[in-house]
Design an enzyme around this catalytic site. Structure first.
Site, PDB file in Angstrom:
ATOM      1  N   TYR A   1       0.837  -1.202   0.000  1.00  0.00           N
ATOM      2  CA  TYR A   1       0.000   0.000   0.000  1.00  0.00           C
ATOM      3  C   TYR A   1       0.872   1.253   0.000  1.00  0.00           C
ATOM      4  CZ  TYR A   1      -4.027   2.886   1.486  1.00  0.00           C
ATOM      5  OH  TYR A   1      -5.016   3.822   1.578  1.00  0.00           O
TER       6      TYR A   1
ATOM      7  N   ALA B   1       3.948   1.525  -1.084  1.00  0.00           N
ATOM      8  CA  ALA B   1       4.636   1.647  -2.378  1.00  0.00           C
ATOM      9  C   ALA B   1       3.684   2.184  -3.442  1.00  0.00           C
ATOM     10  CB  ALA B   1       5.191   0.291  -2.798  1.00  0.00           C
TER      11      ALA B   1
HETATM   12  P1  NAP Z   1     -13.517   2.028   0.901  1.00  0.00           P
HETATM   13  O1  NAP Z   1     -14.578   2.548   1.781  1.00  0.00           O
HETATM   14  O2  NAP Z   1     -13.037   0.640   1.047  1.00  0.00           O
HETATM   15  O3  NAP Z   1     -14.002   2.272  -0.618  1.00  0.00           O
HETATM   16  C1  NAP Z   1     -13.187   1.872  -1.680  1.00  0.00           C
HETATM   17  C2  NAP Z   1     -13.860   2.250  -2.983  1.00  0.00           C
HETATM   18  O4  NAP Z   1     -13.005   1.861  -4.071  1.00  0.00           O
HETATM   19  C3  NAP Z   1     -15.201   1.537  -3.195  1.00  0.00           C
HETATM   20  O5  NAP Z   1     -16.074   2.399  -3.879  1.00  0.00           O
HETATM   21  C4  NAP Z   1     -14.799   0.360  -4.065  1.00  0.00           C
HETATM   22  O6  NAP Z   1     -15.905  -0.135  -4.787  1.00  0.00           O
HETATM   23  C5  NAP Z   1     -13.753   1.030  -4.978  1.00  0.00           C
HETATM   24  N1  NAP Z   1     -12.865   0.079  -5.625  1.00  0.00           N
HETATM   25  C6  NAP Z   1     -12.008  -0.804  -5.029  1.00  0.00           C
HETATM   26  N2  NAP Z   1     -11.397  -1.539  -5.978  1.00  0.00           N
HETATM   27  C7  NAP Z   1     -11.858  -1.099  -7.179  1.00  0.00           C
HETATM   28  C8  NAP Z   1     -11.619  -1.472  -8.521  1.00  0.00           C
HETATM   29  N3  NAP Z   1     -10.756  -2.456  -8.861  1.00  0.00           N
HETATM   30  N4  NAP Z   1     -12.277  -0.794  -9.500  1.00  0.00           N
HETATM   31  C9  NAP Z   1     -13.150   0.183  -9.195  1.00  0.00           C
HETATM   32  N5  NAP Z   1     -13.429   0.573  -7.940  1.00  0.00           N
HETATM   33  C10 NAP Z   1     -12.788  -0.062  -6.955  1.00  0.00           C
HETATM   34  O7  NAP Z   1     -12.194   2.931   0.979  1.00  0.00           O
HETATM   35  P2  NAP Z   1     -11.943   4.425   1.464  1.00  0.00           P
HETATM   36  O8  NAP Z   1     -11.402   4.375   2.830  1.00  0.00           O
HETATM   37  O9  NAP Z   1     -13.097   5.287   1.140  1.00  0.00           O
HETATM   38  O10 NAP Z   1     -10.723   4.797   0.508  1.00  0.00           O
HETATM   39  C11 NAP Z   1     -10.865   5.680  -0.590  1.00  0.00           C
HETATM   40  C12 NAP Z   1      -9.473   6.110  -1.029  1.00  0.00           C
HETATM   41  O11 NAP Z   1      -8.851   6.800   0.051  1.00  0.00           O
HETATM   42  C13 NAP Z   1      -8.551   4.937  -1.370  1.00  0.00           C
HETATM   43  O12 NAP Z   1      -7.723   5.299  -2.443  1.00  0.00           O
HETATM   44  C14 NAP Z   1      -7.733   4.761  -0.118  1.00  0.00           C
HETATM   45  O13 NAP Z   1      -6.498   4.160  -0.390  1.00  0.00           O
HETATM   46  C15 NAP Z   1      -7.599   6.193   0.315  1.00  0.00           C
HETATM   47  N6  NAP Z   1      -7.281   6.369   1.724  1.00  0.00           N
HETATM   48  C16 NAP Z   1      -8.116   5.928   2.700  1.00  0.00           C
HETATM   49  C17 NAP Z   1      -7.774   6.124   4.032  1.00  0.00           C
HETATM   50  C18 NAP Z   1      -8.652   5.689   5.167  1.00  0.00           C
HETATM   51  O14 NAP Z   1      -8.197   5.808   6.331  1.00  0.00           O
HETATM   52  N7  NAP Z   1      -9.859   5.205   4.942  1.00  0.00           N
HETATM   53  C19 NAP Z   1      -6.566   6.757   4.359  1.00  0.00           C
HETATM   54  C20 NAP Z   1      -5.746   7.189   3.338  1.00  0.00           C
HETATM   55  C21 NAP Z   1      -6.123   7.003   2.028  1.00  0.00           C
HETATM   56  P3  NAP Z   1     -16.005  -1.697  -5.251  1.00  0.00           P
HETATM   57  O15 NAP Z   1     -15.398  -2.526  -4.165  1.00  0.00           O
HETATM   58  O16 NAP Z   1     -17.460  -1.937  -5.484  1.00  0.00           O
HETATM   59  O17 NAP Z   1     -15.233  -1.771  -6.532  1.00  0.00           O
END
Ligand code: NAP
Length: 241
Positions: free
Chosen positions: A145, A147
């Site tokens: 993650y 990387a």
């Molecule tokens: P989340 O609630 O798990 O949601 C992830 C989203 O990405 C879902 O809509 C999922 O939909 C979609 N997704 C996953 N794989 C996909 C694929 N192959 N094609 C299309 N859509 C895909 O995650 P989140 O926490 O909101 O994270 C959103 C972003 O913020 C991510 O990039 C994550 O790395 C980043 N982030 C999150 C945090 C945190 O603490 N939550 C911190 C730093 C950065 P489907 O599964 O239906 O495809």
């Protein structure tokens, strides 16, 4: 003439991406959502949202999804790449399969999206990638993650320079630890340790990240920027793990 904007939000079905969709549609904008599965919660402004089932790691799927968005909307003003997966594991434990899954979704997906949308964006458009603190700070168990997110930072800065002459802005927004499905597995002592490392002493809410993403989308002189919204996590010393 309406001055509402057209957005594409990958990962818009849940979590941070969903909060971006809600914030954009609340101000009258239209949003296309890319995710593999349908959103499970109802949209507040469902008439301003289209869901297109797309796998961000698959170039054919991204290509046809982007073509559909341009067919339906005609143009795009803001593209937010929030699709992501997390697979943890220290170097001795992380499988090649999990490494590939994380890199394909979080990094190659951003490349696929950029090369599908950029040729069709007009001057004034904004592309926003969602990074992570662990792309800048070593966090044990986050080799894949971290990387991928570090790579996303490089991709963002190169695209910012390449696209500046076309007046297309590219920025990276870095959430800290935000309560979503992605982080829900972390409970108990492990969660307490993460919260203790956050100077503001609490986790973030998806709406707080969305607010920053909307602000970046609206900032006409910002490109190549790395914008943390993390309760101070990037600024603090981490504890030994
Ligand atoms: P989340 O609630 O798990 O949601 C992830 C989203 O990405 C879902 O809509 C999922 O939909 C979609 N997704 C996953 N794989 C996909 C694929 N192959 N094609 C299309 N859509 C895909 O995650 P989140 O926490 O909101 O994270 C959103 C972003 O913020 C991510 O990039 C994550 O790395 C980043 N982030 C999150 C945090 C945190 O603490 N939550 C911190 C730093 C950065 P489907 O599964 O239906 O495809």
């Amino acid at each position: 003439m309406s001055d509402s904007k057209n957005w594409l939000v990958t990962g818009g079905s849940r979590g941070i991406g969903r909060a971006v969709v809600e914030a954009a549609t609340a101000r009258g904008d239209r949003v296309a959502v890319f995710a593999r599965k349908p959103a499970t919660e109802q949209w507040t402004h469902a008439d301003r949202v289209i869901e297109i089932h797309t796998d961000i790691g698959d170039s054919a799927s991204v290509g046809s999804g982007v073509a559909e968005v341009f067919d339906r909307f005609g143009s795009l003003d803001v593209v937010v790449n929030a699709a992501g997966v997390h697979r943890g594991g220290r170097i001795g434990d992380l499988s090649r399969q999990h490494w590939d899954e994380v890199i394909t979704t979080n990094l190659t997906g951003a490349f696929e999206l950029a090369r599908a949308v950029v040729p069709r964006l007009d001057a004034g458009a904004a592309l926003i990638n969602v990074g992570a603190v662990v792309g800048f700070r070593g966090f044990p168990g986050d080799v894949a993650y971290g990387a991928a997110k570090a790579g996303l930072s490089g991709l963002t800065q190169v695209l910012a320079v390449e696209l500046a002459p076309r007046e297309i802005r590219v920025n990276l927004v870095i959430p800290g630890f935000v309560d979503t499905d992605m982080t829900s597995a972390l409970t108990g002592r492990a969660r307490e340790k993460v919260v203790a490392a956050i100077p503001m002493g609490r986790t973030g809410r998806p709406e707080e990240i969305a607010q920053v993403i909307v602000g970046v989308a609206d900032s006409p002189y910002m490109t190549g920027s790395i914008v943390a919204t993390d309760g101070g996590l990037m600024s603090s010393f981490s504890s030994r793990s």
